[in-house]
Motif scaffolding. Structure first.
Motif, PDB file in Angstrom:
ATOM      1  N   HIS A 163       0.854  -1.187   0.000  1.00  0.00           N
ATOM      2  CA  HIS A 163       0.000   0.000   0.000  1.00  0.00           C
ATOM      3  C   HIS A 163       0.894   1.242   0.000  1.00  0.00           C
ATOM      4  CE1 HIS A 163       0.775   0.617   4.335  1.00  0.00           C
ATOM      5  NE2 HIS A 163       0.696  -0.697   4.399  1.00  0.00           N
ATOM      6  N   ARG A 164       0.339   2.380  -0.315  1.00  0.00           N
ATOM      7  CA  ARG A 164       1.151   3.587  -0.517  1.00  0.00           C
ATOM      8  C   ARG A 164       1.758   4.130   0.775  1.00  0.00           C
ATOM      9  NH1 ARG A 164       0.030   7.529  -3.379  1.00  0.00           N
ATOM     10  NH2 ARG A 164       0.927   9.127  -2.034  1.00  0.00           N
ATOM     11  N   GLU A 165       1.254   3.743   1.940  1.00  0.00           N
ATOM     12  CA  GLU A 165       1.810   4.227   3.205  1.00  0.00           C
ATOM     13  C   GLU A 165       2.878   3.301   3.761  1.00  0.00           C
ATOM     14  OE1 GLU A 165       1.015   7.195   4.277  1.00  0.00           O
ATOM     15  OE2 GLU A 165      -0.410   7.382   2.602  1.00  0.00           O
ATOM     16  N   THR A 192       3.016   0.872 -11.858  1.00  0.00           N
ATOM     17  CA  THR A 192       1.777   1.495 -11.401  1.00  0.00           C
ATOM     18  C   THR A 192       1.707   2.926 -11.906  1.00  0.00           C
ATOM     19  OG1 THR A 192       1.910   0.141  -9.406  1.00  0.00           O
ATOM     20  CG2 THR A 192       0.353   1.978  -9.380  1.00  0.00           C
ATOM     21  N   GLU A 195       1.837   8.234  -8.931  1.00  0.00           N
ATOM     22  CA  GLU A 195       2.847   8.291  -7.884  1.00  0.00           C
ATOM     23  C   GLU A 195       2.813   7.082  -6.966  1.00  0.00           C
ATOM     24  OE1 GLU A 195       2.027  11.920  -5.889  1.00  0.00           O
ATOM     25  OE2 GLU A 195       2.660  13.198  -7.566  1.00  0.00           O
ATOM     26  N   ASN A 196       2.100   6.051  -7.341  1.00  0.00           N
ATOM     27  CA  ASN A 196       1.907   4.920  -6.439  1.00  0.00           C
ATOM     28  C   ASN A 196       2.806   3.725  -6.737  1.00  0.00           C
ATOM     29  OD1 ASN A 196      -0.110   6.164  -4.897  1.00  0.00           O
ATOM     30  ND2 ASN A 196      -1.688   5.598  -6.375  1.00  0.00           N
ATOM     31  N   SER A 197       3.706   3.840  -7.687  1.00  0.00           N
ATOM     32  CA  SER A 197       4.619   2.729  -7.923  1.00  0.00           C
ATOM     33  C   SER A 197       5.582   2.611  -6.756  1.00  0.00           C
ATOM     34  CB  SER A 197       5.391   2.923  -9.227  1.00  0.00           C
ATOM     35  OG  SER A 197       6.413   3.884  -9.073  1.00  0.00           O
ATOM     36  N   THR A 198       6.090   1.421  -6.558  1.00  0.00           N
ATOM     37  CA  THR A 198       7.020   1.200  -5.446  1.00  0.00           C
ATOM     38  C   THR A 198       8.269   2.064  -5.596  1.00  0.00           C
ATOM     39  OG1 THR A 198       6.203  -1.042  -5.112  1.00  0.00           O
ATOM     40  CG2 THR A 198       8.410  -0.557  -4.288  1.00  0.00           C
ATOM     41  N   LEU A 201       7.320   5.640  -4.650  1.00  0.00           N
ATOM     42  CA  LEU A 201       7.051   5.758  -3.220  1.00  0.00           C
ATOM     43  C   LEU A 201       8.351   5.689  -2.416  1.00  0.00           C
ATOM     44  CD1 LEU A 201       3.866   3.516  -2.973  1.00  0.00           C
ATOM     45  CD2 LEU A 201       3.961   6.009  -2.692  1.00  0.00           C
TER      46      LEU A 201
END
Length: 303
Positions: A163-165, A192, A195-198, A201
């Motif tokens: 998850h993004r967090e 992804t 801005e949510n790709s590993t 992030l």
């Protein structure tokens, strides 16, 4: 759900399988489930040899953990603050934990834990490839539990957060992401959208490393130094900006590292201290002092 019984029985030593079956039998009437979890499942699916045995038990308590240990002639250690135990049988160490949920009061905090289901236990983990379980119960022996799509990411060769967090909750996962990518020859997932790709992030959360204590950062470096390809791993950490985020002057270091350390060149020094010396190359005496303080180094590390 795929059944991996034949793969499991091919990959694990017969002795390990006997231990797992005996402990599962103890849990049959006293727990809501028992599973092999985490890195061992990943390695079994990749066809890698592994000595790790990590088990999650729904409804685990100290009495049950003790009975599991007694059933295999093992010695029980624990519990830890997170209700985890270790069972030692000869040279084999089995990690046993209750299935649990986690929450974080603020970035960098240790998690607050409470009992949970196996799906909730997998959902709290770091990366999809580590968020799989193999059911060890007699009725479902070998069934793969993969709610996060870890098997697909193994096939793609991705390290992907859940998850993004994830990196915000625990920035030490930044080190782990790079270690797994290097060790398995995987890439940080960058497919992804937005801005949510590993990979994105990880970059965005580099400042969160400031929320992690020196002791925990030092332990992450210790794990880096224990990898088989430490030089390439340090290069990757440097290119991604991780070293500079931990301690700014490390960002000045040239991106060149030895492939390995020849013990004959430093016969009196532990290998991890030699790698530490390479890491600190180019620091001024004052910076070296501050670096030692940032990592809360003991006298052995900082001498």
């Amino acid at each position: 759900m795929p059944n991996l019984a034949s793969i499991l029985e091919r990959q694990l030593e017969p002795g390990s399988l006997r231990l797992l079956r005996r402990m599962a039998e103890v849990c049959r009437e006293r727990a809501d489930g028992i599973s092999l979890v985490g890195g061992v499942v990943r390695d079994v699916l990749l066809g890698l040899s592994t000595n790790d045995l990590d088990i999650s038990v729904a409804g685990l308590d100290e009495r049950l953990a003790l009975d599991m240990a007694n059933s295999i002639g093992g010695r029980l250690a624990g519990p830890s603050q997170f209700n985890t135990f270790k069972i030692e049988v000869g040279s084999t160490v089995i990690d046993v934990a209750m299935t649990r949920q986690e929450s974080y009061s603020h970035p960098g905090a240790l998690p607050e834990v409470r009992p949970g289901s196996v799906d909730q236990d997998l959902a709290r983990r770091d990366f999809t490839v580590n968020a799989m379980a193999i059911d060890l119960s007699a009725d479902n022996w070998g069934e793969l539990l993969d709610p996060m799509g870890g098997q697909a990411d193994l096939e793609w060769g991705f390290i992907r957060v859940l998850h993004r967090e994830s990196f915000t909750d625990d920035a030490t996962r930044i080190f782990r992401a790079v270690r797994y990518a290097q060790r398995l020859d995987f890439t940080l997932e960058n497919s992804t959208a937005g801005e949510n790709s590993t990979a994105s992030l990880l970059e965005d959360n580099l400042p969160q490393l400031n929320s992690i204590s020196g002791d925990r950062i030092r332990h992450e470096f210790q794990r880096v130094f224990e990898e088989t390809d430490t030089g390439r791993l340090l290069q990757m950490l440097n290119r991604l900006g991780v070293l500079e985020a931990v301690f700014g002057p490390l960002g000045r270091r040239p991106d060149s590292w030895p492939d390995a350390i020849d013990p004959a060149e430093q016969p009196e020094q532990p290998e991890h201290l030699v790698w530490l010396a390479y890491l600190a190359t180019g620091l001024t005496p004052g910076e070296a002092f501050e670096f030692a303080r940032r990592l809360n180094m003991d006298s052995l590390w900082s001498r």
